[in-house]
Design an enzyme around this catalytic site. Structure first.
Site, short mmCIF file in Angstrom:
data_model
loop_
_atom_site.label_atom_id
_atom_site.label_comp_id
_atom_site.label_asym_id
_atom_site.label_seq_id
_atom_site.Cartn_x
_atom_site.Cartn_y
_atom_site.Cartn_z
N ASP A 1 6.65 -38.52 -25.21
CA ASP A 1 6.33 -37.06 -24.50
C ASP A 1 5.85 -37.00 -23.16
O ASP A 1 6.40 -36.49 -22.49
CB ASP A 1 5.38 -36.41 -25.57
CG ASP A 1 5.99 -36.28 -26.88
OD1 ASP A 1 7.22 -36.73 -27.36
OD2 ASP A 1 5.51 -35.37 -27.58
N ASP B 1 -5.76 -28.16 -28.76
CA ASP B 1 -5.80 -29.18 -27.55
C ASP B 1 -5.66 -28.42 -26.33
O ASP B 1 -6.41 -29.04 -25.04
CB ASP B 1 -5.14 -30.43 -27.91
CG ASP B 1 -5.76 -31.29 -28.84
OD1 ASP B 1 -7.04 -31.08 -28.90
OD2 ASP B 1 -5.01 -31.93 -29.50
#
Lengths: 401, 401, 401, 401
Positions: free
Chosen positions: A16, A125
């Protein structure tokens, strides 16, 4: 899309963030600096260097932050006995402010005007990274690709990988089906079959600990030494904060300690199921309370207990770098000046069992507490006045009715 | 010493309260009414009748209060997830207000002007009994013999027994060396070797549970059904509150659940070591949190968490019958209206492991929480504005520095 | 009555403490050391020396503690915006810990084993003196004559005076009918006609301030300069803490500022009526809030606001010298590091009217707050995401119903 | 832009919401329903009907909500003594949830799928409207034109007015330069010269009250009667909630009561300057505290005080329709059951001066509080035990050091 010249990316070296590294260069036509940290996730960080270079990155930062993480983030948090919603030990939450701090510091050092991360738009996050960054460098530009791009399915992402020739490791296939995060304090699992809160977590999911069933039939005994509320020795051996955590993770995990399966409330509004392994943290929480139980004043302890949920919430929500967290920390830290001594405990098949506490600064006074004759250390007759005055308002209230 | 005509005594039938019954008659030249309640302590209460008569008592009250205790005291307290000082489940504390209430009611019914109890001047129980009594009957006279008399050693007490021909059971000799208390919620141990907090509790001390080591190698699975925050069924079988607790104590105790060894802060000022077995309570706390985790709003849950330590402290300190406890209870109870559904859990060698939760009133929305495509249930772009506005004050603060 | 060799008495020089000085010598056959402090009560303290000598006292301590009182007690308390029960500015409460500290220090210096004070057994002051003393010198003996002797009526007291030839001033007759206390922060009145809460305080009772009706028809304007949350200058003139208070008491009193008439809840259990004049304190509270309003972060301010009642209660109840007060103080003090700048205000017939605040450390950003075009300083579109995510749980909750 | 069939607009009849009414029809090609409420803002609402019709609106709702507003929103809030950031009486905040509720109810009644309002993207009101709407009707679509359109300057707005032939009143020119809001509880001013917090508000700005300087030289005396924490009579005359407020606004305003000038922290992140006139509210706050001072238990009062800032923040931030506000309200309301009796007060040039309180449910016990002989109602010797036990932990702590 505002102009960006250079962006510091929190880079794991995985698929990612590799895609993000490429996408940032393409999309923003900007230079990318990568930052990869060892915070105890249990994976090599050095390989991230070659991967970054392969993506055309010139400035690559790779750092071992384990001691700083344990000493300046985890340990201060455990002084507060912090638990979110009665169960969650904040393993992911407490790592983010450190990453945010280093992203901003590297941006300052490299002259970057932006930072970027790989967190999605649904989670906590992103909030933690970005509040931290804004709180430390108020004019920073934050790029959150998952909220911007259209690569929202794995297929699109892989198509992008192929199209841009992004080097990925071959083991793609065996990837865990869970979304995971790890550091010295914990490893977490979300997604997949966990999305139904009635479904039990699969036995194969867990990585750091054996199940209580599989743990040894013999208990492991430990003695922890505390100073100023922090562990400084295990079994009489001085250890650094990160070493303490690594050691307790090991023996804790072997004894089936620290698994949690829960539904928590995210700051962004939804409930979410998560499973966690936090062996060291589970031991530290229990042991710290035991150490405080003989060294901390009653009302100091109660004040801490009443403010703990708020402190834990601040950290969960991403407000480590805020004035209110600093205020609470000052209050907590000052309470720990005499929290020192030893705690003896046993680890057995998922249980952390306290078997003793001792301290030169103990407030436990055997002479007063005893059921035997105390030689006048405590005058039982004082209790009558104590009760009478405490009852006065209740008696007046009873007459009111 | 003020004049007393008739006093209602909380009478266990044991040695101490038998001595008190005699002493009250002698010292105050008053009539004594005894009150003995079954609140699940696991001992027959009926024998107290003959003992009381033998002491010359005419009015003897013996009552089974188990359902009232579980329904009106224990269950409401567990709606709050109450824990004192992070560890203690308030087993003794929660029983005292019920005893205080019945003492006062019996005083009203029998025309007594005083109540009496066998709690010492060093402990919390005297406070709980007396605050309760004063709060319910403001002009009551309370007699606490342990604070008044000079029978402070066992020898003097036994001399009094002999002198006054007080009938005592023969098993005097084998008495447990610990000071104990028991009811549906727990059994507690204090004193003796526990007075050194470094000394581990002896294996033979524990009475209600096996140790985790001795518990079965197979987990026991349970499904608890909740309604309004209370357990109403176990494994699909409707049960009354007291039956719920008896059942969970049994299976909990068999699986080594619910032992605690801790140093707590007494309201009267000293620290004291206590060991507790609370099998049902340990299961109920964990399961209730799990039930709330999918049915209770985030901020409602956090408000409860922040006020819980204060609520627990009120109960510990003896303020059940106070306006502030009633205020908090009103707040807690209203939060429980949708706390219903099922919790599945496993008991294994000291561990209570949640393995599932489900509810028709669930706030867990898989569609929103999913890592997969959510079809627009949640717009990730909203997160940017959310973070930006939450960060605004932090950014202004960073510029201030 | 335990043996006492030497006792340090908080001595005002007035009738009551003169009687106590004699009574202590008689009753305990011990040496008495007197301690008299100027804490801004507005009476000469030096005359206490001769009076003490006349009572046979050899060691006489007379001290000017005004600066210490203002700097180390009053100013730190005002950083917290402390108010008890919404109205009371803690004027008496905050002076007691300083007296307790000096009593104990003088006991250490003179080798005394006891301290004594003239507070009655019904009030809060006994608690404040004694908790302070015990917290600073745990083995000190405290003698509280009003709880011990039988001189409970004025007649008995005067008989004792005559019998022991205690020198008293002639003005006995004109004594105010109120029980009063004064220091730099306030003067208080209790008792007499105030004991009926429906009765209005008499106009002649008040001593430090004119009534709003009698105050000048012209407002007085002031500019206060703050640094670290404390006032350092008035109208551009640097002033010490005690000078600040004396000055503000003067101008405040002239403008009818700071009268309060209230019923408060004493720590010892009853409600009590008190009237107070607190001119400087009333101005300081309002001005400090105004200074914070532009320099203190929102959540820092809210955390302070939520903990203020608890902090005020600690001081009211006598727990200045406690770990929990120190913890809260650490939290408060750290919040004040940027609370600096100027506040302009008007005093007019009982009103304190803020008319301006300015600071180099201001968090007020005109560019963002403006109703006019802000040139992109704030993106209104961010608000949608902010609201949407904050609403998410409420929407899920609405569906639950 | 999602499809909308019918939208309910909070319509004042003024320029801005008239533009919005037209813009919604144009932009969304949808039907518009207007809703105009009298909540005591002091302007006729009936004229809004013709204006709406002139804009082509078919469904027009005009309602007098003054009693509902006072009874179900303002009065419950004053039971809590709610003040935001020590100064702000929440005048605007408390009106929004009622408007949100009616918007949603009218949407249900008329089959509308959306609501709309005229609040900007910088303020708190958008949040309050929208959180309320989402919390009551989770699938509602909210249209906030100020966040969507490009009519961000007055010029563009007027151009739109001309272009679309929107009927506006001729007095356009004399409009107050401030952004204002009014209802039964207050009138507020923001913007213009207030945007500099050092600049004093102009004398001409204020509309509801005279300045203290211009108020009468004679005080006005009032007696308020309370029942369950609410005012039910003034000077012995029963009055409805809205009438109470209208009356107190009148006499309060005449006596210069209730002006406030402050800098507050908005939920959306910035600080903002606001001036407020809240005559009735200022009186009600002071009087309610006085009523509670003799009828409310100490710890009940303290619990309320500690939670008040949180309750006020919830309302300020727009969470009236939330489970946590309901929980707090349940707690507050139960505390008020004996808050009844009379409060006498004087209004004089900006001052609200309490001169008496009385109640059949008074907890003030003259016999106990008295400085004179109390005939044994209170035993001063009890204080020793009270202090000794409260000091025990402090003494142990002092030895620890």
């Amino acid at each position: 899309m505002s102009e960006v010249k250079k962006v510091v990316l929190a880079y794991s070296g995985g698929l990612d963030t590799s895609v993000i590294a490429k996408w940032l260069q393409d999309q923003y036509q900007c230079e990318v600096v990568t930052f990869t940290a060892d915070i105890g996730q249990g994976e090599e960080v050095e390989p991230a260097r070659a991967k970054a270079h392969a993506l055309g990155i010139k400035e690559v930062f790779i750092e071992d932050l384990r001691e700083e993480f344990a000493r300046d983030f985890v340990f201060p948090m455990f002084r507060a006995n912090a638990v979110y919603e009665g169960e969650y030990l904040l393993g992911t939450s407490i790592a983010r402010p450190l990453i945010a701090k280093r992203l901003v510091e590297i941006a300052e050092a490299t002259g970057a005007d932006a930072i970027s991360h790989g967190a999605t738009g649904k989670g906590n996050d992103q909030v933690r990274f970005e509040l931290g960054a804004y709180g430390l460098k108020p004019d920073v530009k934050v790029i959150a690709p998952w909220r911007e791009w259209d690569l929202l399915s794995r297929e699109k992402l892989m198509a992008y990988v192929d199209e841009h020739n992004i080097p990925v490791e071959q083991k793609k296939g065996n990837k865990s089906p869970y979304s995971m995060d790890a550091n010295l304090l914990h490893i977490s699992y979300e997604g997949n079959s966990l999305e139904d809160p009635w479904t039990e977590a699969e036995a194969e999911m867990w990585r750091w600990s054996v199940s209580p069933e599989q743990a040894p039939d013999q208990a492991t005994e430990l003695v922890l030494t505390y100073k100023n509320g922090d562990i400084t020795e295990i079994d009489g051996k001085p250890m650094s904060p990160a070493t303490v955590m690594e050691y307790l993770n090991k023996v804790g995990g072997e004894n089936g300690i620290g698994r949690a399966d829960l539904v928590e409330n995210r700051y962004v509004g939804m409930k979410s199921r998560g499973c966690y392994e936090t062996p060291a943290g589970t031991i530290m929480l229990k042991a710290h309370r035991a150490m405080e139980s003989i060294t901390l004043d009653r009302e100091a302890a109660h004040l801490k207990d009443e403010l703990m949920p708020r402190y834990a919430k601040l950290i969960y929500n991403g407000y480590w770098w805020s004035p209110e967290r600093e205020m609470l920390q000052a209050m907590i830290d000052i309470s720990q000046k005499h929290v020192e001594g030893k705690v003896r405990l046993k680890l057995y098949k998922g249980n952390v069992i306290i078997s003793g506490r001792a301290s030169d600064k103990s407030l436990f006074d055997e002479k007063i507490a005893t059921f035997d004759d105390d030689g006048g250390a405590y005058d039982q007759k004082d209790a009558e006045g104590f009760i009478k005055l405490n009852a006065l308002r209740l008696r007046l209230g009873a007459k009111q009715k």
